[in-house]
Write a protein that holds these residues in place. Structure first.
Motif, PDB file in Angstrom:
ATOM      1  N   VAL A 164       0.843  -1.198   0.000  1.00  0.00           N
ATOM      2  CA  VAL A 164       0.000   0.000   0.000  1.00  0.00           C
ATOM      3  C   VAL A 164       0.878   1.248   0.000  1.00  0.00           C
ATOM      4  O   VAL A 164       0.657   2.180  -0.777  1.00  0.00           O
ATOM      5  N   SER A 165       1.899   1.266   0.841  1.00  0.00           N
ATOM      6  CA  SER A 165       2.804   2.417   0.905  1.00  0.00           C
ATOM      7  C   SER A 165       3.505   2.659  -0.421  1.00  0.00           C
ATOM      8  O   SER A 165       3.614   3.798  -0.874  1.00  0.00           O
ATOM      9  N   VAL A 166       3.963   1.589  -1.055  1.00  0.00           N
ATOM     10  CA  VAL A 166       4.654   1.714  -2.343  1.00  0.00           C
ATOM     11  C   VAL A 166       3.713   2.276  -3.406  1.00  0.00           C
ATOM     12  O   VAL A 166       4.088   3.167  -4.173  1.00  0.00           O
ATOM     13  N   LYS A 167       2.486   1.771  -3.456  1.00  0.00           N
ATOM     14  CA  LYS A 167       1.519   2.255  -4.445  1.00  0.00           C
ATOM     15  C   LYS A 167       1.186   3.729  -4.223  1.00  0.00           C
ATOM     16  O   LYS A 167       1.084   4.501  -5.173  1.00  0.00           O
ATOM     17  N   LEU A 168       1.047   4.129  -2.972  1.00  0.00           N
ATOM     18  CA  LEU A 168       0.736   5.528  -2.678  1.00  0.00           C
ATOM     19  C   LEU A 168       1.934   6.438  -2.967  1.00  0.00           C
ATOM     20  O   LEU A 168       1.762   7.544  -3.480  1.00  0.00           O
ATOM     21  N   LYS A 169       3.146   5.967  -2.686  1.00  0.00           N
ATOM     22  CA  LYS A 169       4.340   6.753  -3.012  1.00  0.00           C
ATOM     23  C   LYS A 169       4.476   6.917  -4.517  1.00  0.00           C
ATOM     24  O   LYS A 169       4.852   7.979  -5.008  1.00  0.00           O
ATOM     25  N   SER A 170       4.161   5.862  -5.259  1.00  0.00           N
ATOM     26  CA  SER A 170       4.221   5.924  -6.719  1.00  0.00           C
ATOM     27  C   SER A 170       3.207   6.940  -7.262  1.00  0.00           C
ATOM     28  O   SER A 170       3.522   7.733  -8.148  1.00  0.00           O
ATOM     29  N   LEU A 171       2.007   6.911  -6.715  1.00  0.00           N
ATOM     30  CA  LEU A 171       0.980   7.876  -7.124  1.00  0.00           C
ATOM     31  C   LEU A 171       1.425   9.291  -6.781  1.00  0.00           C
ATOM     32  O   LEU A 171       1.341  10.202  -7.603  1.00  0.00           O
ATOM     33  N   GLU A 172       1.932   9.473  -5.579  1.00  0.00           N
ATOM     34  CA  GLU A 172       2.344  10.797  -5.134  1.00  0.00           C
ATOM     35  C   GLU A 172       3.501  11.338  -5.979  1.00  0.00           C
ATOM     36  O   GLU A 172       3.576  12.545  -6.232  1.00  0.00           O
TER      37      GLU A 172
ATOM     38  N   TYR B 298      -5.034  18.863  -1.183  1.00  0.00           N
ATOM     39  CA  TYR B 298      -4.876  18.315  -2.532  1.00  0.00           C
ATOM     40  C   TYR B 298      -5.249  16.833  -2.560  1.00  0.00           C
ATOM     41  O   TYR B 298      -5.934  16.367  -3.469  1.00  0.00           O
ATOM     42  N   GLY B 299      -4.807  16.091  -1.549  1.00  0.00           N
ATOM     43  CA  GLY B 299      -5.119  14.666  -1.460  1.00  0.00           C
ATOM     44  C   GLY B 299      -6.612  14.422  -1.353  1.00  0.00           C
ATOM     45  O   GLY B 299      -7.148  13.491  -1.961  1.00  0.00           O
ATOM     46  N   LYS B 300      -7.305  15.258  -0.583  1.00  0.00           N
ATOM     47  CA  LYS B 300      -8.760  15.130  -0.453  1.00  0.00           C
ATOM     48  C   LYS B 300      -9.447  15.366  -1.784  1.00  0.00           C
ATOM     49  O   LYS B 300     -10.367  14.639  -2.157  1.00  0.00           O
ATOM     50  N   GLU B 301      -9.010  16.386  -2.514  1.00  0.00           N
ATOM     51  CA  GLU B 301      -9.591  16.670  -3.833  1.00  0.00           C
ATOM     52  C   GLU B 301      -9.323  15.519  -4.808  1.00  0.00           C
ATOM     53  O   GLU B 301     -10.212  15.105  -5.546  1.00  0.00           O
TER      54      GLU B 301
ATOM     55  N   ARG C 256       3.832  11.066  -9.051  1.00  0.00           N
ATOM     56  CA  ARG C 256       3.290  11.564 -10.317  1.00  0.00           C
ATOM     57  C   ARG C 256       2.422  12.808 -10.137  1.00  0.00           C
ATOM     58  O   ARG C 256       1.923  13.352 -11.118  1.00  0.00           O
ATOM     59  N   CYS C 257       2.243  13.230  -8.899  1.00  0.00           N
ATOM     60  CA  CYS C 257       1.383  14.379  -8.614  1.00  0.00           C
ATOM     61  C   CYS C 257       2.222  15.625  -8.346  1.00  0.00           C
ATOM     62  O   CYS C 257       3.336  15.528  -7.841  1.00  0.00           O
ATOM     63  N   PRO C 258       1.668  16.798  -8.650  1.00  0.00           N
ATOM     64  CA  PRO C 258       2.430  18.036  -8.444  1.00  0.00           C
ATOM     65  C   PRO C 258       2.532  18.470  -6.981  1.00  0.00           C
ATOM     66  O   PRO C 258       3.401  19.263  -6.640  1.00  0.00           O
ATOM     67  N   LEU C 259       1.661  17.950  -6.126  1.00  0.00           N
ATOM     68  CA  LEU C 259       1.645  18.316  -4.711  1.00  0.00           C
ATOM     69  C   LEU C 259       1.558  17.057  -3.853  1.00  0.00           C
ATOM     70  O   LEU C 259       1.084  16.026  -4.314  1.00  0.00           O
TER      71      LEU C 259
END
Length: 76
Positions: free
Chosen positions: A27-35, A55-58, A37-40
């Protein structure tokens, strides 16, 4: 996006991992990968907990909308 939504709706990443049938590390790896790719940042650390940023909530709300739309298309 399912990991993001589940993590946002869970008390912690361990609980999210259990709900998803994954390890906490996965789960941590998947969320780090997503993050990455995000600007914030999606999460910030407050005390011992990771919490969603604004930003995460949006992003989570957008992901929920896309998942709902996809589920409706599958029903047709």
């Amino acid at each position: 996006y399912k990991v993001l939504i589940t993590a946002a709706e869970s008390k912690n990443f361990y609980e999210a991992a259990r709900k998803l049938g994954l390890s906490q590390g996965a789960v941590s790896v998947k969320l780090k990968s997503l993050e990455a790719r995000c600007p914030l940042p999606i999460f910030v650390v407050r005390g011992k907990k990771k919490v969603l940023t604004l930003y995460g909530k949006e992003l989570c709300e957008i992901a929920k909308g896309q998942m709902d739309a996809y589920a409706k298309r599958l029903e047709r």
